[in-house]
Design a protein around this motif. Sequence first.
Motif, mmCIF file in Angstrom:
data_model
loop_
_atom_site.group_PDB
_atom_site.id
_atom_site.type_symbol
_atom_site.label_atom_id
_atom_site.label_comp_id
_atom_site.label_asym_id
_atom_site.label_seq_id
_atom_site.Cartn_x
_atom_site.Cartn_y
_atom_site.Cartn_z
ATOM 1 N N VAL A 21 81.005 110.235 -9.516
ATOM 2 C CA VAL A 21 79.565 110.061 -9.334
ATOM 3 C C VAL A 21 78.804 111.180 -10.033
ATOM 4 O O VAL A 21 77.793 110.949 -10.710
ATOM 5 N N ALA A 24 78.769 110.617 -13.693
ATOM 6 C CA ALA A 24 77.789 109.568 -14.014
ATOM 7 C C ALA A 24 76.376 110.132 -13.952
ATOM 8 O O ALA A 24 75.537 109.838 -14.820
ATOM 9 N N ALA A 25 76.123 110.972 -12.940
ATOM 10 C CA ALA A 25 74.786 111.552 -12.815
ATOM 11 C C ALA A 25 74.460 112.425 -14.016
ATOM 12 O O ALA A 25 73.358 112.356 -14.571
ATOM 13 N N ILE A 28 73.691 110.182 -16.919
ATOM 14 C CA ILE A 28 72.354 109.601 -16.817
ATOM 15 C C ILE A 28 71.304 110.646 -17.191
ATOM 16 O O ILE A 28 70.358 110.370 -17.936
ATOM 17 N N ALA A 32 68.689 110.512 -20.260
ATOM 18 C CA ALA A 32 67.247 110.672 -20.098
ATOM 19 C C ALA A 32 66.702 111.610 -21.167
ATOM 20 O O ALA A 32 65.634 111.375 -21.735
ATOM 21 N N LEU A 35 66.469 109.707 -24.281
ATOM 22 C CA LEU A 35 65.439 108.666 -24.228
ATOM 23 C C LEU A 35 64.031 109.247 -24.254
ATOM 24 O O LEU A 35 63.088 108.567 -24.656
ATOM 25 N N ILE A 288 67.800 116.336 -10.848
ATOM 26 C CA ILE A 288 68.515 115.089 -10.629
ATOM 27 C C ILE A 288 69.976 115.368 -10.264
ATOM 28 O O ILE A 288 70.524 114.824 -9.302
ATOM 29 N N ALA A 292 72.169 114.717 -6.797
ATOM 30 C CA ALA A 292 73.452 114.003 -6.773
ATOM 31 C C ALA A 292 74.525 114.862 -6.094
ATOM 32 O O ALA A 292 75.323 114.355 -5.302
#
Lengths: 317, 291
Positions: A21, A24-25, A28, A32, A35, A288, A292
Amino acid sequence: MTTVTRRAAHVARRGLGGLAVLWAAATIAYAALLLAPGDTVDAIIGDGLDTPRIRAEIIAEWGLDRPEIVQYLDYLGRLLHGDLGRSYLLQRGVGEVLASQLPSTAALAVAAALTGVTLALALALVTAGRRTAFRSRLRALTGTAELVAVSVPPFLIGIVLLSVFSFRLGWFPVAGDRGLASLVLPALALGIPVAGVLGQVLREGLERAVEEPFALTARSRGITERALVARHALRHALLPAVTLTGWFTGLLLGGAVIVEAVYGRPGIGQIAVQAVDSRDMPVVMAVILFSAVVYVVVSSLVDLAYLVVDPRLRESR
Amino acid sequence: MTVVKEHTPPLTGSPRPRGAARLGDLPFGAIASAALLAVVVVAAVAPGLLTRADPLAADPLRALAPPGGAHWFGTDHLGRDVLARVVHGAGHSLSIGAGAVLVAVGVGLLLGVLAGLAPRLLDEALSRAFDTLATFPDVMLALLVIAILGPGTGNVILAIGLAQIPNYARVIRAQTFVVRRSGYVEQAVTFGLAWPRLVLRHVLPNALGPLPVLATIGLGQAVIAASGLSFLGMGPQPPSPEWGTMLAEARNYLRVAWWQAFFPGVAVTLTVICLTATGRRLQRRFEGRRS
């Protein structure tokens, strides 16, 4: 397999799942960054001097000329060493920034959790037990209160408390983080929604538990209704509530962002909002990741707590 | 499409007639929340019916006037009519909430059905993705999205919608899973029905059952989240009369003008209470029908 190895395997599986997890965090968070529109160099320069030479220096210093996959792996590698990167805006290490704000937010979250759990437990225990006219009315009343508590946005509870207790009565300071007095209202604002949800879950659990066969057995031994609830039923009612702990963690962390804004309290939430406003991506990514990590740690602890609360699971796992 | 015809499987159809119960059977709370929601919807669709005043017309000479004759809810720090702003705010707040729910239901439905029907590996991957998404507190996820896209109404809709996807996707996946293994679907397979037709006509309509309940409660949650983000200044920008934005402005005048915060606060709270209560009522009925 013996119980011990089975339990060790279970813990190991949990650990691996938690790591997945977190990975994955981190991914992500990195996505970001990619992006986010605009040039990273522009974001780092901010309002500062902008010359080709400075740009080149920044690109070299931050390693922005490397392929994205290399930067991503480098990011993961630095994370493993506990390096969260540097804030574009504050020119300080993100880890340092977070660490300086952590105590304030942690105090708020813990105080709010305690407030919420205490309120919920008190309400659930008062209304639990055999149906009497008084209890039925009390139950309807708490049911309504819980509905209101989960339907009011936390910042609104904050505003109401603020205007009543700080502005009208002057009991508590209006803003900032100065000792215990300034913690009371934020903790209530954040704790009340928690109590609303938790109270419902606990009450439903208690109502179900006092109908179970074991409750009949206990009653036949002549145990009082109070003792039945406190010694036997509560344990059963806690189980579904414990399942929601991860969700509560989210509620507390997310709510902290908003409550800190209402009360002008320093903390992770304030840092996060500032960073979002100024598009300071390293800080946003770190916040973030931080949430997590908190989630993974808390839910792993909860998973172990299950074994304590519910002995049946010790056998089956 | 003829989907509707297939909606109630003949063998499990309950004898109780479907549709609303008679009005007299409903408790006071249900009628009250329906009536209030109706008012909110009217305010959102046709605010002109409820107030004549312009929510944006400032009148500095009458700033912070308490509730009274000309301004039932008083005026705010710029002398704007608070009643008009609360009424016009319904449209902003509800459309953000509804937009977010649409995003979440749309994507959640698609991914949920996909996961429910997919081979194990893909199902596993999607389920893990839902879990990971659900790991982040909604507010944090929304902050991340807004850090990327910037503040604004559309972005808040996306941010809240994204955070809610797992709620719907997980339930729809589980439903699809059950329906797919049920007798009538197996029979349809033996009859040689083509996959797209099977999914659209038999699996999907029967997997949708819990959606209205989830979406009603989800709408309440989305309205809360939207007002929170607007309060942080990430939603509709002033002078838009969104409830959260209004409350953020009112935060600075609490000492002198309680009404500026009170009325938008009551509006958002009552709306969410009615949505939650209605959702729960639906849920109880739905569960009653199931068992």
